[in-house]
Design an enzyme around this catalytic site. Structure first.
Site, PDB file in Angstrom:
ATOM      1  N   GLU A  58       0.404  -1.058  -0.272  1.00 52.72           N
ATOM      2  CA  GLU A  58      -0.031  -0.172   0.265  1.00 52.72           C
ATOM      3  C   GLU A  58       0.994   1.509   0.025  1.00 52.72           C
ATOM      4  OE1 GLU A  58      -3.316   2.177   2.686  1.00 52.72           O
ATOM      5  OE2 GLU A  58      -2.586  -0.544   2.771  1.00 52.72           O
ATOM      6  N   ASP A  69      -5.213   9.475   9.016  1.00 59.23           N
ATOM      7  CA  ASP A  69      -3.246   9.329   9.817  1.00 59.23           C
ATOM      8  C   ASP A  69      -3.046   9.737  11.181  1.00 59.23           C
ATOM      9  OD1 ASP A  69      -2.923   8.027   7.024  1.00 59.23           O
ATOM     10  OD2 ASP A  69      -2.971  10.039   5.958  1.00 59.23           O
TER      11      ASP A  69
END
Length: 268
Positions: A58, A69
């Site tokens: 990824e 994130d």
């Protein structure tokens, strides 16, 4: 599980899903590391991870205002952006990768929307990317993107959260391509001292309604936690631990970390 799920035939899927299904059906637990594109040494880190036993990679396309994130990946993304990384530059560099495993891109919808669904999907295909994860695009609003991705040959991976209601979950899993991303907890990415109870719960719920590969991500901080998560899922996505290792110890250490996860998963 519905007859439609049970009767799915190999060969009807994209490169990522077909690869993951074959690995899963051989008895392997799946391992996908996340690497922040554009960060110094990221390409070598990707190649080291693949050589160490990753089933796919990824690649994060840095975004200035992430919502999923945590601090480690935000730090790497900020450094990449400060160094001049752009979606185009990351994809241009991805085009030169030779790993032998499929690649997926993870980013945020604004980049896709700004470029246009078809152009964004076509750029992924040109870069040799099999799939895309748009972390902040809800399934109920994803129709135009799913159509463009399907038409272009990009596997649009969807996220199933612990809060996804039962009446929506089967539909979401059916619409996802490549795999179903089972979000392990309500929060941002990052290593935790213990695996959240929700991580195994959401993975089990997904596997009850689909035969598509289900991988758990967010909040997995050690090989032991990865093994625990795989009691309910087909595999794991490891992000912050990989990125932290890249920033602190360099690309080769990423390969060593991924090898440790691979060994633990193979031993069960």
């Amino acid at each position: 599980m519905s007859d439609q799920h049970r009767n799915s035939q190999p060969g009807a899927f994209g490169a990522l899903e077909e690869h993951l299904r074959a690995r899963r059906d051989s008895g392997a637990k799946l391992l996908i590391p996340y690497v922040t594109g554009g960060y110094p040494g990221w390409q070598r880190a990707v190649e080291a991870a693949a050589a160490a036993g990753a089933d796919a990679i990824e690649i994060g396309v840095p975004f200035s205002d992430p919502v999923m994130d945590g601090p480690v990946i935000q730090q790497a993304s900020t450094a990449a952006l400060d160094g001049g990384a752009t979606p185009a530059s990351v994809l241009a560099q991805a085009r030169g990768l030779d790993t032998g495993v499929p690649h997926a891109v993870m980013t945020y919808y604004n980049l896709c929307h700004h470029q246009g669904h078809e152009r964004f999907a076509s750029a992924l295909v040109e870069a040799g990317v099999s799939a895309a994860i748009l972390a902040d695009l809800p399934y109920v609003e994803a129709g135009p993107w799913l159509e463009a991705a399907e038409a272009t040959g990009v596997e649009a991976v969807l996220l199933a959260a612990p809060t996804t209601p039962e009446h929506r979950l089967a539909e979401l899993c059916e619409a996802s391509r490549g795999f179903v991303y089972a979000v392990g907890l309500l929060g941002v990415t990052g290593e935790r001292a213990a695996l959240a109870r929700t991580a195994t719960e959401i993975a089990a719920r997904c596997r009850d309604v689909t035969d598509r590969p289900v991988l758990t991500g967010v909040g997995i901080g050690s090989p032991a936690q990865a093994v625990e998560a795989c009691k309910a899922s087909d595999g794991v996505i490891i992000g912050s631990a990989v990125v932290r290792t890249l920033m602190s110890d360099g690309p080769e250490a990423v390969g060593e970390l991924v090898a440790a996860y691979r060994t633990a998963l193979d031993r069960g």
